[in-house]
Write a protein that holds these residues in place. Sequence first.
Motif, PDB file in Angstrom:
ATOM      1  N   HIS A 104      41.431  19.451  66.327  1.00 45.56           N
ATOM      2  CA  HIS A 104      42.473  18.829  65.944  1.00 45.56           C
ATOM      3  C   HIS A 104      43.195  19.405  65.267  1.00 45.56           C
ATOM      4  N   GLU A 105      42.587  20.491  64.033  1.00 47.36           N
ATOM      5  CA  GLU A 105      43.785  20.933  63.352  1.00 47.36           C
ATOM      6  C   GLU A 105      44.897  21.763  63.661  1.00 47.36           C
ATOM      7  N   TYR A 106      44.023  22.519  64.667  1.00 45.23           N
ATOM      8  CA  TYR A 106      45.700  23.150  65.421  1.00 45.23           C
ATOM      9  C   TYR A 106      46.255  22.555  66.340  1.00 45.23           C
ATOM     10  N   LEU A 107      46.118  21.405  66.885  1.00 47.32           N
ATOM     11  CA  LEU A 107      46.759  20.783  68.239  1.00 47.32           C
ATOM     12  C   LEU A 107      47.483  19.812  66.862  1.00 47.32           C
ATOM     13  N   ASN A 108      47.636  19.476  65.733  1.00 42.32           N
ATOM     14  CA  ASN A 108      48.083  19.076  64.762  1.00 42.32           C
ATOM     15  C   ASN A 108      49.242  20.012  64.528  1.00 42.32           C
ATOM     16  N   GLU A 109      49.110  21.895  64.468  1.00 40.48           N
ATOM     17  CA  GLU A 109      50.110  22.423  63.278  1.00 40.48           C
ATOM     18  C   GLU A 109      50.648  22.778  65.003  1.00 40.48           C
ATOM     19  N   THR A 110      49.526  22.908  66.245  1.00 39.69           N
ATOM     20  CA  THR A 110      51.212  23.247  66.952  1.00 39.69           C
ATOM     21  C   THR A 110      52.235  21.657  67.364  1.00 39.69           C
ATOM     22  N   PHE A 111      51.254  20.753  67.119  1.00 37.67           N
ATOM     23  CA  PHE A 111      53.188  19.754  67.033  1.00 37.67           C
ATOM     24  C   PHE A 111      53.870  19.263  65.508  1.00 37.67           C
ATOM     25  N   VAL A 112      53.158  20.244  64.683  1.00 39.52           N
ATOM     26  CA  VAL A 112      54.743  19.823  63.683  1.00 39.52           C
ATOM     27  C   VAL A 112      55.421  21.496  63.684  1.00 39.52           C
ATOM     28  N   LYS A 113      55.135  22.704  64.459  1.00 41.79           N
ATOM     29  CA  LYS A 113      55.759  23.595  64.796  1.00 41.79           C
ATOM     30  C   LYS A 113      57.091  22.734  66.000  1.00 41.79           C
ATOM     31  N   PHE A 114      56.392  22.643  66.654  1.00 43.72           N
ATOM     32  CA  PHE A 114      57.232  21.489  67.818  1.00 43.72           C
ATOM     33  C   PHE A 114      58.236  20.854  67.432  1.00 43.72           C
ATOM     34  N   ILE A 115      58.070  19.765  66.533  1.00 44.55           N
ATOM     35  CA  ILE A 115      59.428  19.092  66.117  1.00 44.55           C
ATOM     36  C   ILE A 115      59.983  19.706  64.993  1.00 44.55           C
ATOM     37  N   LYS A 116      59.547  20.318  64.832  1.00 45.86           N
ATOM     38  CA  LYS A 116      60.243  20.781  63.466  1.00 45.86           C
ATOM     39  C   LYS A 116      61.682  21.429  64.064  1.00 45.86           C
ATOM     40  N   GLY A 117      62.989  21.456  63.437  1.00 45.30           N
ATOM     41  CA  GLY A 117      64.490  21.564  63.858  1.00 45.30           C
ATOM     42  C   GLY A 117      65.140  20.841  65.031  1.00 45.30           C
ATOM     43  N   PHE A 118      64.132  19.948  65.089  1.00 52.01           N
ATOM     44  CA  PHE A 118      64.829  18.667  65.778  1.00 52.01           C
ATOM     45  C   PHE A 118      65.640  17.796  65.181  1.00 52.01           C
ATOM     46  N   GLY A 119      66.705  17.200  65.873  1.00 56.35           N
ATOM     47  CA  GLY A 119      67.280  16.356  65.131  1.00 56.35           C
ATOM     48  C   GLY A 119      67.775  14.743  65.681  1.00 56.35           C
ATOM     49  N   ILE A 120      67.935  13.840  64.818  1.00 61.54           N
ATOM     50  CA  ILE A 120      67.730  12.816  64.945  1.00 61.54           C
ATOM     51  C   ILE A 120      68.925  12.018  64.030  1.00 61.54           C
ATOM     52  N   TYR A 121      69.314  10.840  64.895  1.00 63.80           N
ATOM     53  CA  TYR A 121      70.639  10.351  64.318  1.00 63.80           C
ATOM     54  C   TYR A 121      70.125   8.656  64.853  1.00 63.80           C
ATOM     55  N   CYS A 122      69.699   7.861  63.414  1.00 60.05           N
ATOM     56  CA  CYS A 122      69.370   6.076  64.390  1.00 60.05           C
ATOM     57  C   CYS A 122      70.801   5.227  63.944  1.00 60.05           C
ATOM     58  N   LEU A 123      70.402   4.707  64.641  1.00 57.53           N
ATOM     59  CA  LEU A 123      71.843   3.840  64.924  1.00 57.53           C
ATOM     60  C   LEU A 123      71.154   2.150  65.281  1.00 57.53           C
ATOM     61  N   SER A 124      71.842   1.406  65.375  1.00 57.18           N
ATOM     62  CA  SER A 124      72.117   0.313  65.243  1.00 57.18           C
ATOM     63  C   SER A 124      72.525  -0.739  66.820  1.00 57.18           C
ATOM     64  N   GLU A 125      71.814  -1.933  67.354  1.00 55.22           N
ATOM     65  CA  GLU A 125      72.750  -2.009  69.113  1.00 55.22           C
ATOM     66  C   GLU A 125      73.087  -3.402  67.750  1.00 55.22           C
ATOM     67  N   VAL A 126      72.822  -3.677  66.717  1.00 55.41           N
ATOM     68  CA  VAL A 126      73.970  -5.096  65.939  1.00 55.41           C
ATOM     69  C   VAL A 126      74.178  -4.322  64.543  1.00 55.41           C
ATOM     70  N   PRO A 127      75.479  -5.355  64.183  1.00 51.93           N
ATOM     71  CA  PRO A 127      76.082  -4.962  62.916  1.00 51.93           C
ATOM     72  C   PRO A 127      75.559  -5.992  61.606  1.00 51.93           C
ATOM     73  N   ASP A 128      75.580  -7.302  62.696  1.00 57.54           N
ATOM     74  CA  ASP A 128      74.499  -8.621  61.157  1.00 57.54           C
ATOM     75  C   ASP A 128      74.322  -9.109  61.009  1.00 57.54           C
ATOM     76  N   ASP A 129      72.138  -7.625  61.359  1.00 60.57           N
ATOM     77  CA  ASP A 129      71.497  -8.131  61.045  1.00 60.57           C
ATOM     78  C   ASP A 129      71.447  -8.278  59.602  1.00 60.57           C
ATOM     79  N   ILE A 130      70.680  -8.938  58.975  1.00 62.93           N
ATOM     80  CA  ILE A 130      70.382  -9.367  56.832  1.00 62.93           C
ATOM     81  C   ILE A 130      70.135  -8.791  56.574  1.00 62.93           C
ATOM     82  N   LEU A 131      68.918  -8.181  57.101  1.00 64.13           N
ATOM     83  CA  LEU A 131      68.031  -7.072  56.254  1.00 64.13           C
ATOM     84  C   LEU A 131      68.024  -5.505  56.262  1.00 64.13           C
ATOM     85  N   MET A 132      68.599  -5.282  57.623  1.00 65.76           N
ATOM     86  CA  MET A 132      69.538  -3.588  57.545  1.00 65.76           C
ATOM     87  C   MET A 132      70.064  -3.914  56.725  1.00 65.76           C
ATOM     88  N   TRP A 133      71.455  -4.784  56.151  1.00 66.62           N
ATOM     89  CA  TRP A 133      72.498  -4.964  55.774  1.00 66.62           C
ATOM     90  C   TRP A 133      71.650  -5.011  54.303  1.00 66.62           C
TER      91      TRP A 133
END
Length: 269
Positions: A104-133
């Motif tokens: 399990h330890e090796y699988l997690n190490e491999t997973f972390v190595k895989f996702i390191k360096g990816f880039g993500i930008y989060c957006l929403s479909e709605v402009p009027d959600d009071i919680l997000m504001w």
Amino acid sequence: MISEKEKTLLNRVKPYDVEHLYKYRSLDSRGLESIFCQNTIWLSDPLAFNDPFDCKPKIVTHKSQFKRYQFYKSLISRRFPHFTKKQIKGELKNNPMFHKIKTHEYLNETFVKFIKGFGIYCLSEVPDDILMWSHYSDSHKGICLQFSANIKLSIFWEAYKVKYQEDYPSVNIMDIGEYEQFFNLFATKSNHWKYEQERRIIKTPDEGGSNSYHWNSDLLTGVILGAKITKKGQETVNEWISKSPSPINVYRARINESSYKLDIQGINC
């Protein structure tokens, strides 16, 4: 011709088109001015996300011993391309690394190595959600950016719809390069976040990963001023807008007098 599997996957990540996508920001957000002046956004490393559950799937491997053996064999073949079948078999039997792979330890190490360096930008479909504001726009004192998302092959058109569910998605580390595993990993979140109606721009390390990305200035079509934005804050936003190469529509969020909602009203449009 597109396969049924590819159709199913496409329907998951882009089930319908949207005209705009939105980004809630406080006025002191890092890089906010450059969105107006330089038309750049920063895609973050998922390992730096605040939500400890985000991009944290259940890591699994093939149950089939034959498939596992084929996977380990392919690893050796890529690492030692000159090896004969006999040498590969010996490496599988004697190299301690391939016994470690099963842990399990090796699988997690491999997973972390895989996702390191990816880039993500989060957006929403709605402009009027009071919680997000409240959460992302400094308790309604910030802004919400409006981007055009209907221009094919543009960076905002690429954004994938996030799937919400109760349990962790399973990601097979041995098939992690496949699209289905990819989206299970990067575009699945807890039901708790369903109200955000999120879409994500995702870039692999080969595409640039966590980095700054430039886009055509006309993709920033509007900015919504928060219901509690200060006069000074509005002046700052107006200054940024004046530096934009393309015209930007300005809106104002106002608290509805009878319901728990916001009304978005145009100012210069």
